[in-house]
Write a protein that holds these residues in place. Structure first.
Motif, mmCIF file in Angstrom:
data_model
loop_
_atom_site.group_PDB
_atom_site.id
_atom_site.type_symbol
_atom_site.label_atom_id
_atom_site.label_comp_id
_atom_site.label_asym_id
_atom_site.label_seq_id
_atom_site.Cartn_x
_atom_site.Cartn_y
_atom_site.Cartn_z
ATOM 1 N N GLN A 182 0.844 -1.192 0.000
ATOM 2 C CA GLN A 182 0.000 0.000 0.000
ATOM 3 C C GLN A 182 0.885 1.250 0.000
ATOM 4 O O GLN A 182 1.989 1.218 0.522
ATOM 5 C CB GLN A 182 -0.873 0.013 1.245
ATOM 6 C CG GLN A 182 -1.993 -0.992 1.175
ATOM 7 C CD GLN A 182 -2.753 -1.046 2.465
ATOM 8 O OE1 GLN A 182 -2.424 -0.356 3.413
ATOM 9 N NE2 GLN A 182 -3.775 -1.870 2.506
ATOM 10 N N SER A 205 0.785 3.704 1.799
ATOM 11 C CA SER A 205 1.123 4.169 3.144
ATOM 12 C C SER A 205 2.391 3.519 3.674
ATOM 13 O O SER A 205 2.997 4.030 4.606
ATOM 14 C CB SER A 205 -0.041 3.928 4.091
ATOM 15 O OG SER A 205 -0.609 2.679 3.860
ATOM 16 N N MET A 206 2.795 2.388 3.054
ATOM 17 C CA MET A 206 4.063 1.779 3.449
ATOM 18 C C MET A 206 5.223 2.739 3.221
ATOM 19 O O MET A 206 6.233 2.698 3.915
ATOM 20 C CB MET A 206 4.305 0.495 2.635
ATOM 21 C CG MET A 206 3.720 -0.765 3.209
ATOM 22 S SD MET A 206 4.371 -1.157 4.817
ATOM 23 C CE MET A 206 5.872 -2.006 4.347
ATOM 24 N N MET A 208 5.398 5.837 3.867
ATOM 25 C CA MET A 208 5.613 6.666 5.057
ATOM 26 C C MET A 208 6.453 5.909 6.075
ATOM 27 O O MET A 208 7.367 6.455 6.678
ATOM 28 C CB MET A 208 4.277 7.035 5.711
ATOM 29 C CG MET A 208 3.289 7.746 4.836
ATOM 30 S SD MET A 208 3.572 9.504 4.706
ATOM 31 C CE MET A 208 3.384 10.100 6.357
ATOM 32 N N LEU A 209 6.125 4.623 6.254
ATOM 33 C CA LEU A 209 6.857 3.799 7.207
ATOM 34 C C LEU A 209 8.315 3.681 6.784
ATOM 35 O O LEU A 209 9.226 3.870 7.593
ATOM 36 C CB LEU A 209 6.242 2.393 7.268
ATOM 37 C CG LEU A 209 5.015 2.218 8.140
ATOM 38 C CD1 LEU A 209 4.543 0.782 8.078
ATOM 39 C CD2 LEU A 209 5.336 2.592 9.562
ATOM 40 N N LYS A 230 10.022 5.639 4.915
ATOM 41 C CA LYS A 230 10.685 6.923 5.084
ATOM 42 C C LYS A 230 11.147 7.100 6.529
ATOM 43 O O LYS A 230 12.290 7.460 6.800
ATOM 44 C CB LYS A 230 9.704 8.036 4.691
ATOM 45 C CG LYS A 230 10.375 9.267 4.152
ATOM 46 C CD LYS A 230 9.359 10.341 3.868
ATOM 47 C CE LYS A 230 8.657 10.164 2.537
ATOM 48 N NZ LYS A 230 7.665 11.217 2.311
#
Lengths: 338, 321
Positions: free
Chosen positions: A310, A312-313, A315-316, A318
């Motif tokens: 996804q 949103s991964m 962000m993780l 980063k």
């Protein structure tokens, strides 16, 4: 960490800075190799040229942010300036009274004039940064977060919280759609030219060496006769100018002046700069670091995407990469300087 | 003698300044629209202020010590998601709240670990934490971006339903937390240590203050308060939203600076931050009441922040002369 330049190892032939850049370059090569092996379709000319094109805009930003960081100052306003530049460049050249709604009609200036005016507005924000940070001695994080809100606020008001997309002249999208080969577009060319200029300033000019001195020890810099205030003010205005260029290029690529452009870019610019090895304490770093950092982050994000995770991964990834890279580089430098 | 007088003049100005800004804003908006001063609007403003109040007052202590936390919005969002998921999974309110608060404590602990143990600069360290929190929150929510809906109807009992004097329980909880923080700042060693560290970290260290432990504790307090703010926000909106805390770090900073806490640390007041929060909330609500579009809010916040820091600097210069 504070006096990395002073602590150069007498026995080694390369400086700490070169060592830092080389080690991050090794990391970049390793990540690239792993991605090419593990991610299907990663090692593909289209994908790689996409990767390069995607980094161009953030690298343009990174130049200004790096110079300021080397001098010991933060610039968090660049994301806001991007959206302001994108919206204003559209507003200035939209045809007058062409459309029924407000968002469709602008000032009707020529595109060249529009770009010039936009860049002047961006430099005004940079001057405001300089006024707050240099003259009034406000903490640079807080001051530039404030100007970021002002710049983004201007963009939101002019675009009424949306985007200006109709009534744009034909040449508006020319910069963004002009390509040399594949997806290597004008943004890449601009970023390469700016990078070369930045490297010359950094290594060959007195102005560039003064930036390092200011970051390493501001009092010493002042006492040795450097006009620190003027120097930092120039850096803030330059950073805003570069952010303006980035914003204009982005607006042209999307063929719209969208006020949501550049959201979070102030953080990304900071991340790539620090990722490449530029020290937040000032006095240590190089624009080369920003380029390496941009590609490390870019390869990781692209791989995460291509592996089907996804968004949103990202962000993780980063978050983890920031912490790990800072610690790893510090560990390497400490080992070296023992 | 002269020194004493100027210090008292300064603190008087700072005390009066934020109060007079609040009074001015209330007078302006209520003269434009009679709805502004009405009971429903005031209740609404107070009710909505609770998350920001909790975050800003705890951040005040942290900023007094010269540190910064950009992850509060991320913590708030993640806690909102975790709390809603646990409620939807059928755990009781009490259990879910305790676990969420523990999560907040853990993230605060992690922030403190990055800043004081690994010595990563606060801006970068908490930026990384924010990225982690928002990323995790989005991963846990349906579809990677979605809101968590379908919470039981009585979830609004904490943050929305009137409890006493038209205000919900969350307002009284927040008031209790703020009182504790005010006491911590004014009457305990923690407050004095925070101010000392912000004034001069090395001197504080040399005079025997455990800087590592103090700053670490402050980060934990911020994490705890941000988690409580997340629970309140979830209850107020009856939604779990990973990005509900977007921009919270900026709002908190504005409120703290408005309250006269200087970022260079060394001085500050939790009580004045409360007024700073009310200034911000009244400004936002007032603009809605007079019918200004939502997109004017960003620039107003930016201008308020800049004016607040400039006034802070000018007051200091006046004192130095």
């Amino acid at each position: 960490m504070r006096n990395l330049n002073a602590q150069n190892n007498a026995n080694s032939r390369i400086s700490n800075l070169t060592f830092a850049i080389l080690s991050m370059l090794v990391v970049l090569v390793v990540i690239f190799t792993i991605a090419s092996i593990c991610v299907p379709r990663f090692f593909d000319i289209n994908n790689i040229s996409n990767l390069i094109a995607q980094q161009a805009e953030i690298i343009i930003l990174g130049i200004g942010v790096t110079f300021l960081l080397i001098a010991g100052y933060f610039d968090m306003s660049v994301g806001g300036i991007i959206s302001m530049a994108a919206v204003l460049s559209a507003y200035f050249c939209q045809a007058t009274g062409a459309a029924a709604n407000d968002l469709g009609s602008g000032l009707g200036l020529g595109y060249g004039t529009a770009i010039a005016l936009t860049l002047i507005c961006c430099m005004a924000i940079g001057a405001l940064n300089a006024l707050l940070v240099v003259k009034l001695k406000v903490n640079s994080v807080i001051a530039t977060l404030g100007t970021m809100a002002v710049a983004r606020g201007i963009a939101m008001i002019v675009a009424k919280g949306a985007q200006r997309i109709t009534g744009l002249p034909e040449e508006f999208c020319a910069i963004g759609q002009f390509t040399i080969i594949g997806t290597i577009n004008l943004a890449v060319v601009i970023s390469i030219i700016l990078l070369i200029i930045a490297l010359i300033i950094e290594n060959k000019t007195i102005f560039g060496r003064r930036i390092y001195l200011i970051g390493a020890n501001q009092t010493a810099a002042k006492l040795s006769g450097i006009n620190v205030d003027r120097q930092v003010a120039i850096l803030y205005i330059t950073s805003a100018f570069l952010a303006g260029i980035s914003g204009i290029v982005m607006a042209s690529r999307f063929n719209a002046g969208n006020c949501a452009l550049g959201t979070g870019y102030e953080f990304d610019a900071l991340v790539i700069t620090v990722l490449g090895g530029t020290s937040i304490f000032g006095g240590f770093g190089s624009v080369t670091c920003a380029v390496v950092g941009a590609f490390i982050l870019g390869i990781l994000s692209t791989s995460v995407n291509m592996l089907g995770f996804q968004p949103s991964m990202q962000m993780l990834v980063k978050g983890v990469v920031i912490i790990v890279s800072i610690l790893a580089l510090r560990f390497a430098l400490n080992k070296r300087n023992v | 003698m002269n020194l004493n007088r100027s210090i008292s003049w300064k603190s008087t100005f700072k005390n009066l300044y934020v109060f007079s800004v609040l009074a001015l804003i209330i007078i302006i908006f209520s003269s434009i629209s009679s709805n502004f001063i009405g009971a429903p609007n005031i209740t609404n403003i107070i009710r909505q202020s609770v998350p920001l109040l909790l975050v800003s007052t705890s951040v005040t202590l942290l900023m007094m010590s010269g540190n910064i936390d950009l992850s509060v919005g991320g913590i708030l969002g993640l806690c909102s998601v975790v709390f809603s998921i646990m409620i939807n999974a059928g755990s009781g309110y009490f259990m879910a709240a305790v676990l969420t608060l523990l999560l907040g404590v853990f993230i605060g602990f992690f922030n403190g670990f990055l800043v004081v143990r690994l010595r990563i600069v606060p801006v970068i360290a908490t930026l990384a934490t924010m990225s982690l929190c928002v990323g995790l929150g989005k991963l846990m929510s349906p579809g990677g971006i979605g809101l968590i809906k379908g919470l039981p109807e009585d979830i609004v009992g904490f943050g929305r339903t009137p409890f006493l004097l038209r205000l919900p329980i969350s307002v009284y909880v927040a008031a209790a937390v703020i009182i504790v923080l005010v006491v911590l700042q004014r009457k305990t060693l923690l407050g004095k240590y925070a101010a000392a560290i912000g004034g001069n970290s090395t001197a504080a260290e040399l005079s025997g203050i455990n800087v590592v432990k103090t700053v670490w504790l402050l980060y934990v307090i911020v994490g705890l308060c941000a988690a409580l703010a997340g629970i309140t926000r979830t209850s107020l909106l009856s939604l779990g939203d990973p990005v509900t805390g977007m921009g919270m770090e900026m709002d908190a900073m504005i409120a703290v600076v408005l309250g006269g806490t200087s970022f260079s640390g060394g001085e500050g007041s939790v009580a004045r931050t409360v007024i700073g929060v009310l200034v911000l909330m009244c400004l936002t609500a007032g603009m809605q009441v007079i019918g200004a579009e939502a997109y004017y809010q960003t620039i107003v916040k930016g201008i308020v922040l800049i004016i607040a820091v400039v006034v802070d600097v000018l007051v200091k210069e006046k004192i130095d002369d």
